[in-house]
Write a protein that holds these residues in place. Structure first.
Motif, PDB file in Angstrom:
ATOM      1  N   PHE A   6       0.822  -1.209   0.000  1.00 35.37           N
ATOM      2  CA  PHE A   6       0.000   0.000   0.000  1.00 35.37           C
ATOM      3  C   PHE A   6       0.852   1.253   0.000  1.00 35.37           C
ATOM      4  N   LYS A   7       0.404   2.248  -0.737  1.00 39.21           N
ATOM      5  CA  LYS A   7       0.941   3.606  -0.655  1.00 39.21           C
ATOM      6  C   LYS A   7       0.171   4.277   0.480  1.00 39.21           C
ATOM      7  N   THR A   8       0.893   4.932   1.411  1.00 37.86           N
ATOM      8  CA  THR A   8       0.226   5.549   2.556  1.00 37.86           C
ATOM      9  C   THR A   8       0.691   6.985   2.762  1.00 37.86           C
ATOM     10  N   SER A   9       0.031   7.670   3.671  1.00 39.13           N
ATOM     11  CA  SER A   9       0.452   9.010   4.066  1.00 39.13           C
ATOM     12  C   SER A   9       1.158   8.985   5.422  1.00 39.13           C
ATOM     13  N   VAL A  10       1.517   7.811   5.901  1.00 33.91           N
ATOM     14  CA  VAL A  10       2.234   7.668   7.171  1.00 33.91           C
ATOM     15  C   VAL A  10       3.652   8.198   6.952  1.00 33.91           C
ATOM     16  N   ALA A  11       4.013   9.266   7.654  1.00 32.68           N
ATOM     17  CA  ALA A  11       5.273   9.950   7.362  1.00 32.68           C
ATOM     18  C   ALA A  11       6.373   9.732   8.396  1.00 32.68           C
ATOM     19  N   THR A  12       6.009   9.358   9.625  1.00 34.62           N
ATOM     20  CA  THR A  12       7.011   9.248  10.675  1.00 34.62           C
ATOM     21  C   THR A  12       6.902   7.903  11.386  1.00 34.62           C
ATOM     22  N   GLN A  13       7.973   7.536  12.074  1.00 38.33           N
ATOM     23  CA  GLN A  13       7.957   6.300  12.848  1.00 38.33           C
ATOM     24  C   GLN A  13       6.922   6.379  13.969  1.00 38.33           C
ATOM     25  N   GLY A  14       6.731   7.563  14.517  1.00 37.66           N
ATOM     26  CA  GLY A  14       5.719   7.756  15.555  1.00 37.66           C
ATOM     27  C   GLY A  14       4.318   7.454  15.045  1.00 37.66           C
ATOM     28  N   GLN A  15       4.030   7.907  13.835  1.00 33.74           N
ATOM     29  CA  GLN A  15       2.727   7.616  13.237  1.00 33.74           C
ATOM     30  C   GLN A  15       2.575   6.119  12.980  1.00 33.74           C
ATOM     31  N   ALA A  16       3.625   5.482  12.489  1.00 36.60           N
ATOM     32  CA  ALA A  16       3.584   4.039  12.245  1.00 36.60           C
ATOM     33  C   ALA A  16       3.357   3.292  13.557  1.00 36.60           C
ATOM     34  N   SER A  17       3.985   3.760  14.622  1.00 37.52           N
ATOM     35  CA  SER A  17       3.819   3.125  15.930  1.00 37.52           C
ATOM     36  C   SER A  17       2.390   3.252  16.448  1.00 37.52           C
ATOM     37  N   ARG A  18       1.744   4.364  16.123  1.00 37.76           N
ATOM     38  CA  ARG A  18       0.343   4.538  16.532  1.00 37.76           C
ATOM     39  C   ARG A  18      -0.575   3.512  15.881  1.00 37.76           C
ATOM     40  N   LEU A  19      -0.178   2.999  14.723  1.00 39.09           N
ATOM     41  CA  LEU A  19      -0.993   2.019  14.009  1.00 39.09           C
ATOM     42  C   LEU A  19      -0.758   0.595  14.501  1.00 39.09           C
ATOM     43  N   GLN A  20       0.297   0.377  15.281  1.00 36.82           N
ATOM     44  CA  GLN A  20       0.657  -0.961  15.731  1.00 36.82           C
ATOM     45  C   GLN A  20      -0.496  -1.673  16.446  1.00 36.82           C
ATOM     46  N   PRO A  21      -1.194  -1.033  17.392  1.00 33.87           N
ATOM     47  CA  PRO A  21      -2.298  -1.744  18.049  1.00 33.87           C
ATOM     48  C   PRO A  21      -3.415  -2.155  17.087  1.00 33.87           C
TER      49      PRO A  21
END
Length: 70
Positions: A6-21
């Protein structure tokens, strides 16, 4: 196993971490990774049977854009 990309708008590791749960709660996802260095900020998912629409829905609810790349 299928690999969904997927192409996403997730720009930072912090944002990616928020999606982990959210992504981690889906039993059908065996592994996922974000490539934030890629211009498309790629999300790769290894899954036994998850629909691309499910991933799209989860990311949109979390406030990110998401588009399957084929």
């Amino acid at each position: 196993m299928d690999v969904l990309i997927f192409k996403t708008s997730v720009a930072t590791q912090g944002q990616a971490s928020r999606l982990q749960p959210l992504l981690g709660a889906l039993a059908d996802i065996k592994q996922y990774t974000f490539d934030l260095e890629d211009c498309d900020r790629v999300l790769r998912i290894v899954s036994s049977r998850i629909e691309p629409q499910t991933i799209n829905h989860i990311l949109r609810i979390a406030g990110f854009s998401c588009e399957e790349l084929k």
